[in-house]
Scaffold this motif. Structure first.
Motif, PDB file in Angstrom:
ATOM      1  N   LEU A   1     -47.523  10.701  31.036  1.00 21.78           N
ATOM      2  CA  LEU A   1     -48.654  10.689  30.112  1.00 21.78           C
ATOM      3  C   LEU A   1     -48.785  12.063  29.495  1.00 21.78           C
ATOM      4  O   LEU A   1     -48.700  13.075  30.189  1.00 21.78           O
TER       5      LEU A   1
ATOM      6  N   ALA B   1     -52.671   3.894  27.908  1.00 23.47           N
ATOM      7  CA  ALA B   1     -52.337   5.154  28.591  1.00 23.47           C
ATOM      8  C   ALA B   1     -53.131   5.331  29.873  1.00 23.47           C
ATOM      9  O   ALA B   1     -53.639   6.399  30.166  1.00 23.47           O
TER      10      ALA B   1
ATOM     11  N   CYS C   1     -50.833  -0.632  24.944  1.00 20.49           N
ATOM     12  CA  CYS C   1     -50.879   0.451  25.922  1.00 20.49           C
ATOM     13  C   CYS C   1     -52.166   1.253  25.745  1.00 20.49           C
ATOM     14  O   CYS C   1     -52.492   1.680  24.637  1.00 20.49           O
TER      15      CYS C   1
ATOM     16  N   MET D   1     -48.317   8.361  25.865  1.00 19.11           N
ATOM     17  CA  MET D   1     -47.367   8.099  26.902  1.00 19.11           C
ATOM     18  C   MET D   1     -45.970   8.297  26.332  1.00 19.11           C
ATOM     19  O   MET D   1     -45.685   7.917  25.211  1.00 19.11           O
TER      20      MET D   1
END
Length: 80
Positions: free
Chosen positions: A53, A38, A36, A1
């Motif tokens: 992304l 993604a 995260c 990301m």
């Protein structure tokens, strides 16, 4: 990301979309954390298009999905 610091205004909309505590504010801009996975929820929430992304183009979709699942399992207890 990736988060474009030029487009990010620190509004916090992306935080509303993230259910993994995958974002934090740093110097008034959103940045992703190790949590995260993604998933893309923050990207959908960002009104300024600051989040995108990026995937390694050398990987096929199964490898990308496997990586997302692995990241998800590392932060969420799925043992029931």
């Amino acid at each position: 990301m990736e988060i474009d610091p030029e487009k990010c205004v620190g509004c916090g909309a992306c935080f509303k979309g993230c259910i993994y505590d995958g974002l934090k504010l740093k110097k008034g801009k959103a940045v992703h954390t190790d949590n995260c996975i993604a998933c893309g929820r923050c990207e959908m929430e960002c009104p300024n298009g600051a989040i995108s992304l990026k995937f390694d183009e050398d990987k096929d979709i199964d490898q990308v999905v496997d990586e997302i699942i692995e990241r998800y399992e590392s932060i969420v207890d799925i043992s029931g």
